[in-house]
Design a protein around this motif. Structure first.
Motif, short mmCIF file in Angstrom:
data_model
loop_
_atom_site.label_atom_id
_atom_site.label_comp_id
_atom_site.label_asym_id
_atom_site.label_seq_id
_atom_site.Cartn_x
_atom_site.Cartn_y
_atom_site.Cartn_z
N SER A 85 28.26 40.33 35.42
CA SER A 85 28.48 40.98 35.43
C SER A 85 28.68 41.31 36.13
O SER A 85 28.57 43.16 36.88
N LYS A 86 28.45 41.00 37.81
CA LYS A 86 28.20 40.90 38.76
C LYS A 86 29.84 40.66 39.24
O LYS A 86 29.98 39.29 38.90
N TYR A 88 30.64 39.07 42.93
CA TYR A 88 30.62 38.93 44.39
C TYR A 88 32.32 38.47 45.08
O TYR A 88 32.83 37.64 44.88
#
Length: 94
Positions: A85-86, A88
């Motif tokens: 859920s991040k 980059y």
């Protein structure tokens, strides 16, 4: 522009836009959208640092951009990935 999918939503960051053209075009119209990001057709491009989220369940776009003083530098030709859920964002040209 960078594109990634997380939690069933699509995220788009950065990219560039140019409404000026150079060179010999085969007709009176600019090339179709995919060619607009091709450096050989670019003159006076604007590079973006905005982040947008698309929710296919509700068919809505949300602007998630940070204030300019805390947002990552605008970039083009970048990589973008999602994990846990991040988002980059890496590489690219500013």
């Amino acid at each position: 522009m960078g594109i990634a999918i997380a939690d069933s939503k699509l995220y788009i960051f950065g990219g560039e836009y140019s409404n000026t053209w150079q060179g010999n075009l085969p007709c009176c119209c600019p090339p179709p959208l995919p060619l607009r990001l091709t450096p050989s057709w670019r003159a006076g491009a604007v590079i973006y640092s905005d982040l947008h989220e698309y929710d296919p369940a509700s068919r809505t776009w949300t602007d998630l951009s940070l204030p300019l003083d805390s947002a990552p530098a605008g970039r083009r030709h970048l990589g973008m990935a999602a994990s846990d859920s991040k988002l980059y964002i890496f590489g690219g040209r500013t």
